[in-house]
Every structure is written in structure tokens, then in C-alpha cells.
Design a protein around this motif. Structure first.
Motif, mmCIF file in Angstrom:
data_model
loop_
_atom_site.group_PDB
_atom_site.id
_atom_site.type_symbol
_atom_site.label_atom_id
_atom_site.label_comp_id
_atom_site.label_asym_id
_atom_site.label_seq_id
_atom_site.Cartn_x
_atom_site.Cartn_y
_atom_site.Cartn_z
ATOM 1 N N GLU A 142 0.846 -1.188 0.000
ATOM 2 C CA GLU A 142 0.000 0.000 0.000
ATOM 3 C C GLU A 142 0.888 1.247 0.000
ATOM 4 O OE1 GLU A 142 -2.065 -0.655 3.600
ATOM 5 O OE2 GLU A 142 -3.506 -2.078 2.750
ATOM 6 N N GLY A 143 0.548 2.202 -0.840
ATOM 7 C CA GLY A 143 1.358 3.411 -0.938
ATOM 8 C C GLY A 143 2.382 3.376 -2.055
ATOM 9 N N ALA A 144 2.628 2.199 -2.633
ATOM 10 C CA ALA A 144 3.547 2.120 -3.775
ATOM 11 C C ALA A 144 2.937 2.837 -4.973
ATOM 12 C CB ALA A 144 3.833 0.658 -4.110
ATOM 13 N N LYS A 145 3.779 3.344 -5.827
ATOM 14 C CA LYS A 145 3.314 4.048 -7.022
ATOM 15 C C LYS A 145 4.002 3.458 -8.248
ATOM 16 C CE LYS A 145 2.505 8.344 -4.465
ATOM 17 N NZ LYS A 145 1.051 8.198 -4.442
ATOM 18 N N MET A 146 3.230 3.257 -9.309
ATOM 19 C CA MET A 146 3.748 2.639 -10.528
ATOM 20 C C MET A 146 3.439 3.522 -11.724
ATOM 21 S SD MET A 146 2.387 -1.108 -9.362
ATOM 22 C CE MET A 146 1.267 -0.339 -8.182
ATOM 23 N N SER A 147 4.409 3.631 -12.630
ATOM 24 C CA SER A 147 4.221 4.492 -13.801
ATOM 25 C C SER A 147 5.069 4.005 -14.960
ATOM 26 C CB SER A 147 4.599 5.939 -13.473
ATOM 27 O OG SER A 147 4.668 6.726 -14.656
ATOM 28 N N MET A 148 4.461 3.948 -16.140
ATOM 29 C CA MET A 148 5.204 3.725 -17.378
ATOM 30 C C MET A 148 5.703 5.091 -17.845
ATOM 31 S SD MET A 148 5.045 0.472 -17.777
ATOM 32 C CE MET A 148 5.513 0.176 -19.476
ATOM 33 N N SER A 149 6.729 5.592 -17.194
ATOM 34 C CA SER A 149 7.107 7.001 -17.289
ATOM 35 C C SER A 149 7.996 7.338 -18.485
ATOM 36 C CB SER A 149 7.831 7.404 -15.996
ATOM 37 O OG SER A 149 8.963 6.567 -15.776
ATOM 38 N N PHE A 150 8.252 6.398 -19.363
ATOM 39 C CA PHE A 150 9.162 6.640 -20.491
ATOM 40 C C PHE A 150 8.737 7.839 -21.333
ATOM 41 C CE2 PHE A 150 9.404 2.119 -19.499
ATOM 42 C CZ PHE A 150 10.774 1.885 -19.492
ATOM 43 N N ILE A 151 7.426 7.962 -21.569
ATOM 44 C CA ILE A 151 6.928 9.009 -22.452
ATOM 45 C C ILE A 151 7.329 10.393 -21.941
ATOM 46 C CG2 ILE A 151 4.680 9.384 -21.346
ATOM 47 C CD1 ILE A 151 5.182 8.922 -25.125
ATOM 48 N N LYS A 152 7.518 10.520 -20.624
ATOM 49 C CA LYS A 152 7.885 11.810 -20.037
ATOM 50 C C LYS A 152 9.353 12.141 -20.263
ATOM 51 C CE LYS A 152 4.228 11.513 -16.593
ATOM 52 N NZ LYS A 152 3.881 11.501 -15.147
ATOM 53 N N ARG A 153 10.124 11.174 -20.742
ATOM 54 C CA ARG A 153 11.524 11.389 -21.093
ATOM 55 C C ARG A 153 11.714 11.352 -22.613
ATOM 56 N NH1 ARG A 153 11.421 12.770 -16.664
ATOM 57 N NH2 ARG A 153 12.492 11.948 -14.801
ATOM 58 N N GLY A 154 10.605 11.344 -23.347
ATOM 59 C CA GLY A 154 10.706 11.279 -24.794
ATOM 60 C C GLY A 154 11.166 9.926 -25.298
ATOM 61 N N LEU A 155 10.833 8.865 -24.555
ATOM 62 C CA LEU A 155 11.300 7.523 -24.866
ATOM 63 C C LEU A 155 10.136 6.543 -24.980
ATOM 64 C CD1 LEU A 155 14.252 7.379 -22.286
ATOM 65 C CD2 LEU A 155 14.451 7.768 -24.755
#
Length: 271
Positions: A142-155
């Protein structure tokens, strides 16, 4: 089963911690000051740790987790800076070589012949989430966070997420998560099938350990062959899977565990 001491090379690793208890190896990413971001040295140590766990008769399952407050924040930004500073004519080829190592690091997780559980104790972003998705099962605190964050780095998602995520959540949902890079918390991740269980921060490791022990009670041959075949299910026809099943069963017929199980059953029935 008693606690097992990993080999000296792993014990001396700088960015990975490995321990074994009751046949379950815990491989911990250990760069807590940068939320366990992956650099080249950590990747090499991770590959060595999974290779050892896969080949060790003392290990029947693996837990992948992170030290400190994060699971893995993704690729090391310092490595990204070094890539950008390289001569223009070398960027693409250098990137290709680095990607090859990245895929080796994810491949050793996905190709394990033993069950692998990701115990997501905090942020799992970018490559960190890709690595979790490469595991057979995911349990998040609980409290963990998950993100496919590549798009925010232009990747683009380069660690297998574009392969693994649609198989968990469906194609349209995977596209939405990858194209937005938005943060997903455990309750939503569980509801959409991105993860399999939710735990508390205090009991995450204990719950993952108990689950790993439960999953690894079967014959090592049967477990390994089952995982191998199931990982090919979506790309194969029914005939292909039946064929693989026949071949795997023929191997299982010769295993010591199968023989012992049949003999125990027959002896019990005749007594």
C-alpha cells in the motif's frame, strides 16, 4: 530448509543484496539513495544474481524487491546524460549496445525456470516497472506508485513493458498507461490486473516469502516446464501448446519426484 549463503562474488556485489531462506532467494536492488535506479554495474550484478539463482539447486523461487523507500525508479539519469554527451555519430550504436544489456537484464527475470515474485515496496517507474512486469507475479505494498514514465523522457518502453503490460491489462489499457505515463496506485493496479496482490509495507516481505514458498513446492522439472510453456501461450496455437505439453510430460515421467509421488500413492493405497 536451512538458510543458504550465496557465493562470494554475489556477497561482494555493490548494488545487489542476495539472501536465501527456505529455498527462496531474495534479490534486492540496493541503491536506495537514488531509489534503486539501474546503472550498468547494477544491471551486470542483477544478471549474475538471477543466473546463479536459476542454476542453484538450493533455490526454488525468487523475490525481486528494492532497498529503502523505492522498488526501482528506472534507468539512471546519469547514464542518460552520458549518452547525450557522446559524439553524435556514436549515440545510436552505443544506445543499441546498452539496449542489448537492458534486454539481457529483463530476459534473465522472464526466462527463469523458477517462480519469480516482484515485491514492489515503493516507486516502480519506467524500467523499474518493466522489470516488475517481467516477473511471474507482482505483490505491491500500500502506498507504492507505478508508472510507465518513459513518455515523459521522450522515450518508448524499452524493458519489455510493451510486451508484458498488454498481456496483463489488455491492449487499450496498456496504450493508455504507456501514452500518459500516469501514476497508478495499488488498488487500481489490482483491479485492472497489473498486479496480483496488495500487502502492507510492514508485511510485504513476509507475504512475498510465504507466497514464494507456496508456489515452489512442486517438482522443479514440472515447475520449470510449466512456466516455459505458459510463457508461450499467447503466441502459440492450441496444437503448439499440446505438442509442448506432450514433450514436457515425457520429461516429467522420468523425474525422481514423479516416481516418488507415484510410489508413495501406491504404497498408501495398498496399506
Amino acid at each position: 530448509m536451512d538458510q543458504v549463503t550465496p557465493p562470494a562474488a554475489l556477497a561482494e556485489a555493490q548494488y545487489i543484496r542476495v539472501s536465501v531462506q527456505n529455498g527462496v532467494a531474495t534479490i534486492m536492488l540496493a541503491r536506495p539513495d537514488v531509489r534503486n535506479a539501474i546503472n550498468d554495474d547494477m544491471r551486470a550484478e542483477l544478471i549474475d544474481a538471477f543466473d546463479w539463482a536459476d542454476g542453484s539447486r538450493d533455490v526454488r523461487a525468487v523475490i525481486l524487491t528494492g532497498e529503502g523507500k523505492g522498488f526501482c525508479s528506472g534507468g539512471d539519469v546519469g547514464g542518460m546524460r552520458a549518452r547525450l554527451d557522446a559524439p553524435a555519430g556514436s549515440v545510436a550504436f552505443n544506445g543499441w549496445k546498452r539496449q542489448k544489456q537492458t534486454h539481457r537484464g529483463v530476459g534473465v527475470i522472464y526466462d527463469m525456470t523458477k517462480p519469480v515474485i516482484a515485491a514492489v515496496n515503493g516507486a516502480a517507474f519506467g524500467l523499474g516497472l518493466d522489470m516488475a512486469l517481467a516477473c511471474d507475479f507482482i505483490i505491491a505494498a500500500e502506498g507504492a506508485k507505478m508508472s510507465m514514465s518513459f513518455i515523459k523522457r521522450g522515450l518508448v518502453s524499452d524493458g519489455g513493458g510493451m510486451y508484458f503490460l498488454p498481456r496483463r491489462v489488455g491492449l487499450a489499457r496498456a496504450k493508455e498507461l504507456i501514452l500518459t505515463g500516469r501514476i497508478v496506485e495499488p488498488a487500481e493496479a489490482l483491479a485492472m490486473g497489473m498486479i496480483d496482490r496488495v500487502s502492507t509495507p510492514d508485511t510485504l516481505r513476509e507475504d512475498a516469502q510465504a507466497w514464494a514458498e507456496e508456489l515452489s513446492q512442486g517438482s522443479p522439472a514440472a515447475v520449470a516446464l510449466t512456466l516455459s510453456i505458459l510463457n508461450q501461450t499467447f503466441e502459440s496455437s492450441a496444437a503448439d501448446i499440446f505438442k509442448l505439453g506432450r514433450e514436457a510430460q515425457a520429461i516429467c515421467y522420468t523425474s525422481a519426484e514423479h516416481r516418488a509421488s507415484v510410489e508413495a500413492f501406491l504404497n498408501k493405497s495398498s496399506s
